[in-house]
Motif scaffolding. Structure first.
Motif, short mmCIF file in Angstrom:
data_model
loop_
_atom_site.label_atom_id
_atom_site.label_comp_id
_atom_site.label_asym_id
_atom_site.label_seq_id
_atom_site.Cartn_x
_atom_site.Cartn_y
_atom_site.Cartn_z
N UNK A 329 0.97 -1.06 -0.15
CA UNK A 329 0.11 0.01 0.05
C UNK A 329 0.90 1.15 0.00
N UNK A 330 0.46 2.15 -0.68
CA UNK A 330 1.29 3.35 -0.63
C UNK A 330 1.68 4.01 0.61
N UNK A 331 0.85 3.84 1.48
CA UNK A 331 0.87 4.55 2.84
C UNK A 331 2.05 3.69 3.74
N UNK A 332 2.24 2.68 3.20
CA UNK A 332 3.08 1.64 3.83
C UNK A 332 4.36 1.58 3.25
N UNK A 333 4.61 2.31 2.02
CA UNK A 333 5.94 1.94 1.19
C UNK A 333 7.17 2.66 1.93
N UNK A 334 7.02 3.84 2.47
CA UNK A 334 8.32 4.26 3.16
C UNK A 334 8.75 3.67 4.46
N UNK A 335 7.47 3.12 4.96
CA UNK A 335 7.87 2.24 6.53
C UNK A 335 8.38 1.22 6.45
N UNK A 336 8.46 0.37 5.20
CA UNK A 336 8.87 -1.06 5.07
C UNK A 336 10.27 -0.97 5.39
N UNK A 337 10.98 0.23 5.24
CA UNK A 337 12.54 0.17 5.59
C UNK A 337 12.72 0.49 7.11
N UNK A 338 11.75 0.83 7.91
CA UNK A 338 12.06 0.99 9.34
C UNK A 338 12.13 -0.14 10.10
N UNK A 339 13.02 -0.11 11.13
CA UNK A 339 13.07 -1.36 11.85
C UNK A 339 11.73 -2.07 12.49
N UNK A 340 11.65 -3.20 12.32
CA UNK A 340 10.30 -3.81 12.82
C UNK A 340 8.98 -3.85 12.26
N UNK A 341 9.10 -2.86 11.04
CA UNK A 341 7.91 -2.42 10.62
C UNK A 341 7.51 -3.63 9.58
N UNK A 342 6.35 -4.25 9.58
CA UNK A 342 5.64 -5.51 8.95
C UNK A 342 4.21 -4.76 8.43
N UNK A 343 3.96 -5.05 7.28
CA UNK A 343 2.71 -4.66 6.79
C UNK A 343 1.56 -5.38 7.27
N UNK A 344 0.61 -4.87 8.08
CA UNK A 344 -0.47 -5.74 8.32
C UNK A 344 -1.09 -6.80 7.39
N UNK A 345 -0.61 -7.99 8.10
CA UNK A 345 -1.02 -9.07 7.05
C UNK A 345 -2.39 -9.86 7.30
N UNK A 346 -3.01 -9.37 8.27
CA UNK A 346 -4.18 -10.04 9.16
C UNK A 346 -5.20 -10.31 7.72
N UNK A 347 -5.69 -11.54 7.84
CA UNK A 347 -6.44 -11.77 6.83
C UNK A 347 -5.81 -12.59 5.77
N UNK A 348 -4.54 -12.48 5.65
CA UNK A 348 -3.58 -13.35 5.01
C UNK A 348 -2.80 -14.40 5.74
N UNK A 349 -2.25 -15.27 5.11
CA UNK A 349 -1.57 -16.28 5.67
C UNK A 349 -0.27 -15.62 6.51
N UNK A 350 -0.24 -16.01 7.86
CA UNK A 350 0.74 -15.20 8.40
C UNK A 350 2.11 -15.94 8.15
N UNK A 351 3.04 -14.81 8.18
CA UNK A 351 4.54 -15.32 8.02
C UNK A 351 5.09 -15.51 8.94
N UNK A 352 5.46 -16.63 9.65
CA UNK A 352 6.21 -16.78 10.65
C UNK A 352 7.80 -16.41 10.55
#
Ligand code: ADP
Length: 418
Positions: A329-352
């Motif tokens: 999502x455009x709102x998450x694009x800059x944040x993916x480089x921040x430490x510990x940031x993960x896009x909220x994948x609720x509803x999708x298969x969790x990636x352990x």
């Protein structure tokens, strides 16, 4: 007798005596390395101003003394004099003045001698007061400057402490989930082993499996966090060598192929427009590529992953890793480089296996190799991570102790890629 005239005539002698007295005085040390001119700096002007005041025989007209003494104070503060040293040098000036005028004063009537003494005293007092005034003003300005700098430094260090505290509490939080799980399932497993005769072997195995999975996740988190802290502490050494780019890409992709095959994804590499040779750290480059390709595989269900490498103008080159995955999502694009940031994948298969540190590390590595990373992505269509780097890492921009440049034919080359 015109004392102002006397003072004017004897200015040079008075100055010489005074400089000598200042030099001799062990309580004044700031003059030790100053020249004669620097020591007497502005005192002749103060003296000249005194002459003017005395000649008018008016105690109130001290403007000239004020100005000259103010300037003397500025000079003394620039020369690093202590206030006690300034007080001392004016005391010496008073002594020198009186000893030079003594013989002439005794010839005056007592009333006139007292009047002149009083006048000289007043003028010297005024000079000291003004000298201190400007001296203090300069010191106050310096103090304000230092205070401003300190406030800035304080703000910066507060920000630093705050961000490392935030990162630390985030890490603690991340470690808590797998640890709680490991402890909980191990406990359950042990209790089942000890008490139940009708224990279910299958559920025991499941518990062990969960302990293992969470243990691995814990290890990944700790390793990634440690690696990140090494980059942040600037402890990473670059090992530069001339590399054959298609070969490094091929090797990096080979490592990831089993992971792609397991999801029936294709990994394609286009490197015919790659630069012939690049001076970089192959190990770090490989780490960047495997991280990006691994993400591309993890966040793609069907389709393919495409690596494209090409030489650009201005001695730059780029690698783009494109996938046909879930997109960001455009709102998450800059944040993916921040430490510990993960896009909220609720509803999708969790990636352990997700730690939220992969792209942070990639961004640090790219910076280390003097490049930049860009992301373009569309939700549901896929993402492209593009890194642009110099064809030759500029050794001069890296601290000497942080870089080793190896020859192309170095036996370390294939070794470094293993
Ligand atoms: P991790 O993948 O371990 O969670 P990263 O720092 O590598 O950590 O990535 C951060 C987040 O960015 C991921 O959690 C994911 O939501 C998103 N992300 C990274 N790469 C991709 C990609 N290729 N496609 C879609 N989302 C991605």
């Amino acid at each position: 007798m015109d004392f102002s005239q006397l003072l004017a005539e004897r200015t040079e002698t008075i100055m010489a005596h005074w400089v000598e007295a200042v030099r001799r005085d062990r309580q004044i040390e700031s003059d030790d390395n100053l020249s004669y001119t620097a020591v007497q700096d502005h005192l002749p002007q103060v003296l000249a101003a005194m002459v003017t005041v005395l000649s008018r025989l008016q105690e109130s007209n001290v403007q000239a003394v004020v100005q000259a003494s103010l300037e003397h104070g500025v000079i003394r503060s620039e020369q690093g004099f202590e206030p006690t040293e300034i007080a001392r040098e004016y005391r010496l000036l008073r002594q020198v003045l009186f000893s030079n005028l003594e013989a002439d004063l005794v010839q005056e009537t007592p009333a006139e001698a007292i009047r002149i003494l009083q006048l000289v005293n007043d003028v010297v007092d005024e000079a000291i007061a003004q000298c201190f005034k400007s001296y203090m003003e300069i010191r106050l300005q310096e103090l304000k400057q230092v205070q401003g700098q300190l406030m800035l430094t304080n703000q910066q260090s507060n920000r630093l402490v705050q961000s490392s505290q935030e990162n630390f509490s985030q890490l603690a939080h991340e470690l808590k989930t797998p640890l709680t799980s490991i402890i909980g399932y191990s406990d359950l497993f042990l209790r089942q082993q000890q008490s139940s005769t009708t224990q279910n072997a299958v559920s025991s195995l499941e518990h062990i499996d969960r302990v293992l999975r969470n243990g691995r996740q814990l290890l990944r988190l700790v390793n990634d966090a440690l690696e990140l802290s090494r980059y942040d502490a600037g402890k990473v050494k670059l090992r530069l060598m001339l590399i054959d780019v298609p070969r490094v890409l091929k090797q990096a992709v080979e490592v990831m192929e089993p992971m792609a095959h397991a999801k029936a994804l294709q990994v394609l590499v286009t490197s015919d427009r790659a630069p012939a040779q690049v001076l970089t750290d192959p190990l770090r480059l490989q780490q960047i590529i495997t991280n990006l390709v691994s993400n591309a595989i993890r966040y793609t269900k069907t389709g393919s992953i495409w690596l494209e490498c090409q030489e650009l103008k201005d001695n730059q080159w780029a690698i783009a890793v494109t996938d046909t995955g879930i997109g960001i999502d455009p709102k998450d694009q800059a944040r993916v480089f921040e430490p510990y940031f993960r896009v909220d994948t609720s509803g999708q298969s969790s990636l352990s296996s997700s730690t939220g540190l992969g792209l942070t590390i990639v961004a640090r590595l790219v910076k280390l190799l003097q490049g930049k990373i860009e992301l373009t992505s569309h939700l549901g269509e896929g993402s492209t991570f593009t890194i642009t780097m110099p064809v030759k890492v500029d050794v001069n921009k890296v601290n000497a102790e942080e870089v080793t440049v190896l020859e192309e034919a170095s036996p370390d080359y294939p070794q470094a890629l293993k």
